[in-house]
Scaffold this motif. Structure first.
Motif, PDB file in Angstrom:
ATOM      1  N   ILE A 134      40.026   1.887 -47.789  1.00  0.00           N
ATOM      2  CA  ILE A 134      39.048   1.946 -48.878  1.00  0.00           C
ATOM      3  C   ILE A 134      37.761   2.598 -48.399  1.00  0.00           C
ATOM      4  CG2 ILE A 134      37.636   0.560 -50.444  1.00  0.00           C
ATOM      5  CD1 ILE A 134      39.926  -1.473 -50.521  1.00  0.00           C
ATOM      6  N   LEU A 135      37.293   2.199 -47.214  1.00  0.00           N
ATOM      7  CA  LEU A 135      36.074   2.790 -46.660  1.00  0.00           C
ATOM      8  C   LEU A 135      36.235   4.288 -46.443  1.00  0.00           C
ATOM      9  CD1 LEU A 135      33.216   2.342 -45.569  1.00  0.00           C
ATOM     10  CD2 LEU A 135      34.235   1.881 -43.338  1.00  0.00           C
ATOM     11  N   ALA A 136      37.370   4.706 -45.909  1.00  0.00           N
ATOM     12  CA  ALA A 136      37.620   6.135 -45.687  1.00  0.00           C
ATOM     13  C   ALA A 136      37.670   6.888 -47.011  1.00  0.00           C
ATOM     14  CB  ALA A 136      38.914   6.323 -44.913  1.00  0.00           C
ATOM     15  N   ALA A 137      38.312   6.299 -48.035  1.00  0.00           N
ATOM     16  CA  ALA A 137      38.389   6.953 -49.338  1.00  0.00           C
ATOM     17  C   ALA A 137      37.007   7.067 -49.970  1.00  0.00           C
ATOM     18  CB  ALA A 137      39.334   6.179 -50.250  1.00  0.00           C
ATOM     19  N   LEU A 138      36.197   6.010 -49.870  1.00  0.00           N
ATOM     20  CA  LEU A 138      34.840   6.063 -50.430  1.00  0.00           C
ATOM     21  C   LEU A 138      33.997   7.128 -49.726  1.00  0.00           C
ATOM     22  CD1 LEU A 138      34.051   2.264 -50.888  1.00  0.00           C
ATOM     23  CD2 LEU A 138      34.414   3.957 -52.696  1.00  0.00           C
ATOM     24  N   CYS A 139      34.121   7.207 -48.407  1.00  0.00           N
ATOM     25  CA  CYS A 139      33.376   8.229 -47.660  1.00  0.00           C
ATOM     26  C   CYS A 139      33.819   9.632 -48.059  1.00  0.00           C
ATOM     27  CB  CYS A 139      33.539   8.019 -46.161  1.00  0.00           C
ATOM     28  SG  CYS A 139      32.674   6.568 -45.542  1.00  0.00           S
ATOM     29  N   ASP A 140      35.116   9.817 -48.319  1.00  0.00           N
ATOM     30  CA  ASP A 140      35.618  11.121 -48.741  1.00  0.00           C
ATOM     31  C   ASP A 140      35.123  11.466 -50.145  1.00  0.00           C
ATOM     32  OD1 ASP A 140      37.171  13.498 -48.515  1.00  0.00           O
ATOM     33  OD2 ASP A 140      38.694  12.547 -49.793  1.00  0.00           O
TER      34      ASP A 140
END
Length: 110
Positions: free
Chosen positions: A57-63
């Motif tokens: 989720i964190l990686a997707a939000l950062c992307d």
């Protein structure tokens, strides 16, 4: 006085800087990146600081937001003042108290 480190969750601010103002706009963007969350879960993610956060989720939000994790999470030092219980000011503690002997008198007697 004790010190505690709390994490500031800046997801709403980062969304606003990217022109995303509704939490429901994140649902399809997250789904494109393989993160399938309900609309209610995304709302809670945006409006409240999560206690745990999945790395996907964190990686997707950062992307989606084109940012780094430290843009979303910022450690903040919080000073906590201990509550004044007033024990020192009240005098003897409960262990120092002794009962007073009662005197029982009958009506009409000495």
């Amino acid at each position: 006085m004790s010190r505690r480190i709390v994490m500031a969750w800046n997801l709403r601010q980062m969304m606003a800087t990217r022109g995303i103002y509704q939490t429901s706009e994140l649902v399809p963007l997250l789904a494109e990146r393989g993160v399938h969350l309900s609309r209610e879960h995304v709302y809670r993610l945006v409006t409240k600081t999560p206690q745990r956060l999945n790395m996907d989720i964190l990686a997707a939000l950062c992307d989606i937001l084109d940012c780094q994790p430290n843009d979303l999470l910022q450690p903040t030092l919080q000073q906590e003042e201990q509550a004044d219980t007033g024990i020192e000011e009240r005098g003897p503690g409960i262990g120092d108290l002794r009962p007073i002997r009662a005197i029982i008198r009958r009506p009409g007697g000495p």
